[in-house]
Design a protein around this motif. Structure first.
Motif, PDB file in Angstrom:
ATOM      1  N   GLN A  67      19.077 -35.214 -36.024  1.00 31.80           N
ATOM      2  CA  GLN A  67      19.364 -34.064 -35.167  1.00 31.80           C
ATOM      3  C   GLN A  67      18.075 -33.435 -34.651  1.00 31.80           C
ATOM      4  OE1 GLN A  67      22.245 -32.943 -33.982  1.00 31.80           O
ATOM      5  NE2 GLN A  67      21.315 -31.239 -32.924  1.00 31.80           N
ATOM      6  N   TRP A  68      17.126 -33.171 -35.539  1.00 33.08           N
ATOM      7  CA  TRP A  68      15.872 -32.543 -35.119  1.00 33.08           C
ATOM      8  C   TRP A  68      15.040 -33.484 -34.261  1.00 33.08           C
ATOM      9  CZ3 TRP A  68      16.014 -30.581 -40.636  1.00 33.08           C
ATOM     10  CH2 TRP A  68      16.613 -29.330 -40.678  1.00 33.08           C
ATOM     11  N   GLY A  69      15.119 -34.776 -34.542  1.00 33.46           N
ATOM     12  CA  GLY A  69      14.441 -35.744 -33.682  1.00 33.46           C
ATOM     13  C   GLY A  69      15.003 -35.709 -32.267  1.00 33.46           C
ATOM     14  N   GLY A  70      16.325 -35.588 -32.162  1.00 36.02           N
ATOM     15  CA  GLY A  70      16.960 -35.482 -30.850  1.00 36.02           C
ATOM     16  C   GLY A  70      16.560 -34.208 -30.124  1.00 36.02           C
ATOM     17  N   LEU A  71      16.487 -33.100 -30.861  1.00 32.70           N
ATOM     18  CA  LEU A  71      16.058 -31.836 -30.247  1.00 32.70           C
ATOM     19  C   LEU A  71      14.623 -31.946 -29.735  1.00 32.70           C
ATOM     20  CD1 LEU A  71      17.535 -29.270 -32.798  1.00 32.70           C
ATOM     21  CD2 LEU A  71      18.257 -29.596 -30.432  1.00 32.70           C
ATOM     22  N   ASN A  72      13.750 -32.553 -30.526  1.00 36.89           N
ATOM     23  CA  ASN A  72      12.361 -32.732 -30.098  1.00 36.89           C
ATOM     24  C   ASN A  72      12.272 -33.640 -28.876  1.00 36.89           C
ATOM     25  OD1 ASN A  72      11.239 -31.084 -32.047  1.00 36.89           O
ATOM     26  ND2 ASN A  72      11.021 -32.747 -33.519  1.00 36.89           N
ATOM     27  N   PHE A  73      13.061 -34.706 -28.865  1.00 33.09           N
ATOM     28  CA  PHE A  73      13.061 -35.622 -27.725  1.00 33.09           C
ATOM     29  C   PHE A  73      13.490 -34.895 -26.453  1.00 33.09           C
ATOM     30  CE2 PHE A  73      15.221 -38.689 -24.972  1.00 33.09           C
ATOM     31  CZ  PHE A  73      14.198 -39.604 -24.782  1.00 33.09           C
ATOM     32  N   ARG A  74      14.537 -34.089 -26.554  1.00 30.97           N
ATOM     33  CA  ARG A  74      15.017 -33.354 -25.378  1.00 30.97           C
ATOM     34  C   ARG A  74      14.003 -32.308 -24.912  1.00 30.97           C
ATOM     35  NH1 ARG A  74      19.694 -34.397 -28.165  1.00 30.97           N
ATOM     36  NH2 ARG A  74      19.833 -32.405 -29.226  1.00 30.97           N
ATOM     37  N   LYS A  75      13.246 -31.718 -25.849  1.00 33.00           N
ATOM     38  CA  LYS A  75      12.201 -30.768 -25.447  1.00 33.00           C
ATOM     39  C   LYS A  75      11.110 -31.472 -24.645  1.00 33.00           C
ATOM     40  CE  LYS A  75      11.490 -28.687 -29.522  1.00 33.00           C
ATOM     41  NZ  LYS A  75      10.820 -27.855 -30.522  1.00 33.00           N
ATOM     42  N   ILE A  76      10.759 -32.683 -25.070  1.00 31.72           N
ATOM     43  CA  ILE A  76       9.677 -33.419 -24.416  1.00 31.72           C
ATOM     44  C   ILE A  76      10.115 -33.981 -23.070  1.00 31.72           C
ATOM     45  CG2 ILE A  76       8.228 -35.484 -24.584  1.00 31.72           C
ATOM     46  CD1 ILE A  76       8.191 -34.967 -27.641  1.00 31.72           C
ATOM     47  N   THR A  77      11.327 -34.532 -23.020  1.00 36.80           N
ATOM     48  CA  THR A  77      11.772 -35.211 -21.802  1.00 36.80           C
ATOM     49  C   THR A  77      12.522 -34.301 -20.841  1.00 36.80           C
ATOM     50  OG1 THR A  77      13.840 -35.931 -22.852  1.00 36.80           O
ATOM     51  CG2 THR A  77      11.933 -37.420 -22.985  1.00 36.80           C
ATOM     52  N   GLY A  78      12.883 -33.119 -21.291  1.00 37.03           N
ATOM     53  CA  GLY A  78      13.576 -32.176 -20.416  1.00 37.03           C
ATOM     54  C   GLY A  78      15.020 -32.398 -20.488  1.00 37.03           C
TER      55      GLY A  78
END
Length: 78
Positions: A67-78
């Motif tokens: 879950q946190w990996g997905g949140l970080n990915f979305r922060k980076i990629t928009g």
């Protein structure tokens, strides 16, 4: 040198003397940030409590990590 600071949302509860010394907005070298990113992440993961409550430690760790990996990915990629 290591310095501590108080994020903007929490600084109001600490009072003027503490805010004058530790508010992130007044610290040299600190960019424009609210400093509350951890709090917003927790708000986005509250629903996981129902799912992870009965998991074992390994499954719980993997679920939260995903879950946190997905949140970080979305922060980076928009």
């Amino acid at each position: 040198k290591f310095e501590v600071g108080i994020p903007s949302w929490h600084s109001n509860g600490h009072g003027p003397p503490c805010k004058a010394s530790f508010y992130l907005g007044y610290m040299e070298g600190v960019g424009r940030t609210c400093g509350e990113e951890v709090e917003t992440t927790w708000a986005q993961t509250n629903f996981l409590g129902v799912s992870t409550r009965e998991m074992g430690p390994g499954a719980r760790h993997e679920t939260l990590d995903d879950q946190w990996g997905g949140l970080n990915f979305r922060k980076i990629t928009g």
